[in-house]
Design a protein around this motif. Structure first.
Motif, PDB file in Angstrom:
ATOM      1  N   LEU A   1       0.804  -1.221   0.000  1.00  0.00           N
ATOM      2  CA  LEU A   1       0.000   0.000   0.000  1.00  0.00           C
ATOM      3  C   LEU A   1       0.837   1.271   0.000  1.00  0.00           C
ATOM      4  N   ASN A   2       2.146   1.146  -0.126  1.00  0.00           N
ATOM      5  CA  ASN A   2       3.027   2.294   0.058  1.00  0.00           C
ATOM      6  C   ASN A   2       2.680   3.475  -0.846  1.00  0.00           C
ATOM      7  N   ALA A   3       2.533   3.224  -2.165  1.00  0.00           N
ATOM      8  CA  ALA A   3       2.289   4.319  -3.110  1.00  0.00           C
ATOM      9  C   ALA A   3       0.983   5.041  -2.807  1.00  0.00           C
ATOM     10  N   THR A   4      -0.079   4.256  -2.579  1.00  0.00           N
ATOM     11  CA  THR A   4      -1.384   4.856  -2.282  1.00  0.00           C
ATOM     12  C   THR A   4      -1.367   5.577  -0.948  1.00  0.00           C
ATOM     13  N   GLU A   5      -0.731   4.954   0.045  1.00  0.00           N
ATOM     14  CA  GLU A   5      -0.689   5.547   1.380  1.00  0.00           C
ATOM     15  C   GLU A   5       0.048   6.881   1.362  1.00  0.00           C
ATOM     16  N   LYS A   6       1.150   6.973   0.600  1.00  0.00           N
ATOM     17  CA  LYS A   6       1.897   8.231   0.527  1.00  0.00           C
ATOM     18  C   LYS A   6       1.020   9.364   0.014  1.00  0.00           C
ATOM     19  N   LYS A   7       0.244   9.079  -1.036  1.00  0.00           N
ATOM     20  CA  LYS A   7      -0.632  10.101  -1.605  1.00  0.00           C
ATOM     21  C   LYS A   7      -1.684  10.540  -0.596  1.00  0.00           C
ATOM     22  N   VAL A   8      -2.262   9.581   0.118  1.00  0.00           N
ATOM     23  CA  VAL A   8      -3.282   9.893   1.130  1.00  0.00           C
ATOM     24  C   VAL A   8      -2.679  10.730   2.256  1.00  0.00           C
ATOM     25  N   LEU A   9      -1.486  10.360   2.713  1.00  0.00           N
ATOM     26  CA  LEU A   9      -0.856  11.079   3.819  1.00  0.00           C
ATOM     27  C   LEU A   9      -0.486  12.505   3.429  1.00  0.00           C
TER      28      LEU A   9
ATOM     29  N   ASN B   1      -4.353   5.245  15.643  1.00  0.00           N
ATOM     30  CA  ASN B   1      -2.909   5.039  15.732  1.00  0.00           C
ATOM     31  C   ASN B   1      -2.238   5.256  14.376  1.00  0.00           C
ATOM     32  N   TRP B   2      -2.855   4.759  13.310  1.00  0.00           N
ATOM     33  CA  TRP B   2      -2.311   4.971  11.966  1.00  0.00           C
ATOM     34  C   TRP B   2      -2.266   6.458  11.642  1.00  0.00           C
ATOM     35  N   TYR B   3      -3.344   7.167  11.950  1.00  0.00           N
ATOM     36  CA  TYR B   3      -3.435   8.594  11.641  1.00  0.00           C
ATOM     37  C   TYR B   3      -2.292   9.364  12.289  1.00  0.00           C
ATOM     38  N   GLY B   4      -2.084   9.142  13.573  1.00  0.00           N
ATOM     39  CA  GLY B   4      -1.043   9.884  14.272  1.00  0.00           C
ATOM     40  C   GLY B   4       0.352   9.412  13.931  1.00  0.00           C
ATOM     41  N   ASP B   5       0.545   8.101  13.919  1.00  0.00           N
ATOM     42  CA  ASP B   5       1.881   7.542  13.726  1.00  0.00           C
ATOM     43  C   ASP B   5       2.393   7.732  12.303  1.00  0.00           C
ATOM     44  N   SER B   6       1.509   7.644  11.315  1.00  0.00           N
ATOM     45  CA  SER B   6       1.934   7.743   9.918  1.00  0.00           C
ATOM     46  C   SER B   6       1.995   9.183   9.427  1.00  0.00           C
ATOM     47  N   LEU B   7       1.202  10.055  10.035  1.00  0.00           N
ATOM     48  CA  LEU B   7       1.092  11.417   9.524  1.00  0.00           C
ATOM     49  C   LEU B   7       2.100  12.378  10.141  1.00  0.00           C
ATOM     50  N   ASP B   8       2.646  12.024  11.317  1.00  0.00           N
ATOM     51  CA  ASP B   8       3.540  12.993  11.988  1.00  0.00           C
ATOM     52  C   ASP B   8       4.774  13.320  11.146  1.00  0.00           C
ATOM     53  N   GLY B   9       5.411  12.306  10.593  1.00  0.00           N
ATOM     54  CA  GLY B   9       6.577  12.557   9.758  1.00  0.00           C
ATOM     55  C   GLY B   9       6.229  13.213   8.437  1.00  0.00           C
ATOM     56  N   THR B  10       5.087  12.804   7.859  1.00  0.00           N
ATOM     57  CA  THR B  10       4.661  13.392   6.582  1.00  0.00           C
ATOM     58  C   THR B  10       4.369  14.877   6.743  1.00  0.00           C
ATOM     59  N   LEU B  11       3.738  15.260   7.841  1.00  0.00           N
ATOM     60  CA  LEU B  11       3.441  16.667   8.088  1.00  0.00           C
ATOM     61  C   LEU B  11       4.734  17.482   8.147  1.00  0.00           C
ATOM     62  N   ALA B  12       5.750  16.940   8.836  1.00  0.00           N
ATOM     63  CA  ALA B  12       7.033  17.651   8.933  1.00  0.00           C
ATOM     64  C   ALA B  12       7.671  17.803   7.556  1.00  0.00           C
ATOM     65  N   ARG B  13       7.580  16.760   6.730  1.00  0.00           N
ATOM     66  CA  ARG B  13       8.193  16.847   5.396  1.00  0.00           C
ATOM     67  C   ARG B  13       7.437  17.816   4.495  1.00  0.00           C
ATOM     68  N   VAL B  14       6.107  17.810   4.577  1.00  0.00           N
ATOM     69  CA  VAL B  14       5.303  18.717   3.743  1.00  0.00           C
ATOM     70  C   VAL B  14       5.565  20.167   4.135  1.00  0.00           C
TER      71      VAL B  14
ATOM     72  N   TRP C   1      -1.993  14.265   1.128  1.00  0.00           N
ATOM     73  CA  TRP C   1      -3.287  14.962   1.015  1.00  0.00           C
ATOM     74  C   TRP C   1      -3.775  15.398   2.399  1.00  0.00           C
ATOM     75  N   LEU C   2      -3.668  14.500   3.388  1.00  0.00           N
ATOM     76  CA  LEU C   2      -4.097  14.830   4.754  1.00  0.00           C
ATOM     77  C   LEU C   2      -3.191  15.902   5.362  1.00  0.00           C
ATOM     78  N   ALA C   3      -1.882  15.778   5.138  1.00  0.00           N
ATOM     79  CA  ALA C   3      -0.940  16.741   5.718  1.00  0.00           C
ATOM     80  C   ALA C   3      -1.200  18.147   5.200  1.00  0.00           C
ATOM     81  N   GLU C   4      -1.520  18.265   3.928  1.00  0.00           N
ATOM     82  CA  GLU C   4      -1.769  19.580   3.335  1.00  0.00           C
ATOM     83  C   GLU C   4      -3.042  20.224   3.864  1.00  0.00           C
ATOM     84  N   ARG C   5      -3.894  19.434   4.513  1.00  0.00           N
ATOM     85  CA  ARG C   5      -5.178  19.952   5.010  1.00  0.00           C
ATOM     86  C   ARG C   5      -5.265  19.996   6.529  1.00  0.00           C
ATOM     87  N   GLN C   6      -4.130  19.826   7.196  1.00  0.00           N
ATOM     88  CA  GLN C   6      -4.128  19.925   8.652  1.00  0.00           C
ATOM     89  C   GLN C   6      -4.236  21.383   9.077  1.00  0.00           C
TER      90      GLN C   6
END
Length: 232
Positions: free
Chosen positions: A14-22, A73-86, A24-29
């Motif tokens: 699911l890596n490719a799809t998950e990256k796009k979703v994360l 848990n997925w929301y917080g654990d997967s999105l924290d790093g993505t938010l920092a990168r975005v 998308w979510l990071a840009e809307r936090q």
């Protein structure tokens, strides 16, 4: 202090799809959301997982709560790093230290909660936790020695694991016969009862052990070549 980013190796299904979703979510936090807050949300999610499993001792419907906890848990654990990168607010040293300490804590919380339910033997849950921590230690060693941070094995990562557990929880809620199924046997005259979820836990444990042993063999061989025995 000099800190070089380790190369992240992520090859899950699911890596490719998950990256796009994360992304998308990071840009809307909202502006007040931070990576640290998201890390805390991930911990809260693990507590919800543990609570759901523990309360399933009283009614199987509480397994829905455990599944919701996996999503939190997925929301917080997967999105924290993505938010920092975005937002380009990475803190490699602090982030590495905090994120991976928290990963161990959240896994311990979830395994303990599952082991305290009537569905999964506590010894199996603790064995899964122990092997997970061994794999984590191996990952951190390789991040230091090889500059590689491997996040997935056999194309399976944390997200796939969460989805598997949500699917298992759903089956156990919807199929009462599955919750009641068990096999009884004895070892050295000690009676042992394994439920259906115990066998799921054993399968996960065996897979983790095989992955760990295979990686240990390959890594030890490569490091032996890099650091051969010196002649006298």
């Amino acid at each position: 202090m000099k800190q070089e980013q380790s190369k992240r190796i992520q090859t899950s299904f699911l890596n490719a799809t998950e990256k796009k979703v994360l992304v998308w979510l990071a840009e809307r936090q909202p502006h007040w959301m931070t990576s640290d807050i998201l890390t805390g949300i991930g911990v809260i999610g693990s507590l919800v997982v543990a609570l759901g499993y523990f309360l399933s001792n009283y009614h199987a419907a509480w397994l829905w709560l455990a599944s919701v906890g996996f999503i939190i848990n997925w929301y917080g654990d997967s999105l924290d790093g993505t938010l920092a990168r975005v937002r380009k607010t990475q803190r490699p040293i602090y982030g590495f230290y905090l994120d991976h300490n928290v990963d161990g804590v959240t896994m311990a919380i979830m395994c303990t909660g599952a082991g305290l339910s009537n569905l999964l033997n506590l010894y199996i849950a603790m064995a899964v936790l122990a092997v997970y921590l061994l794999l984590s230690i191996s990952v951190y060693i390789n991040a230091h020695l090889k500059g590689e941070f491997k996040l997935t094995y056999a194309r399976m990562g944390p997200t796939e694991f969460r989805l598997i557990m949500i699917a298992v929880n759903t089956l156990f809620v919807c199929m009462p016969s599955l919750r009641g199924w068990a096999v009884e046997f004895s070892v050295a005259n000690v009676p042992i009862i394994f439920s259906a979820l115990d066998f799921v836990g054993i399968v996960i444990l065996v897979v983790l052990v095989l992955i760990y042993l295979n990686n240990f063999r390959e890594d030890a061989r490569s490091y032996a070549e890099l650091d051969p025995i010196k002649p006298f």
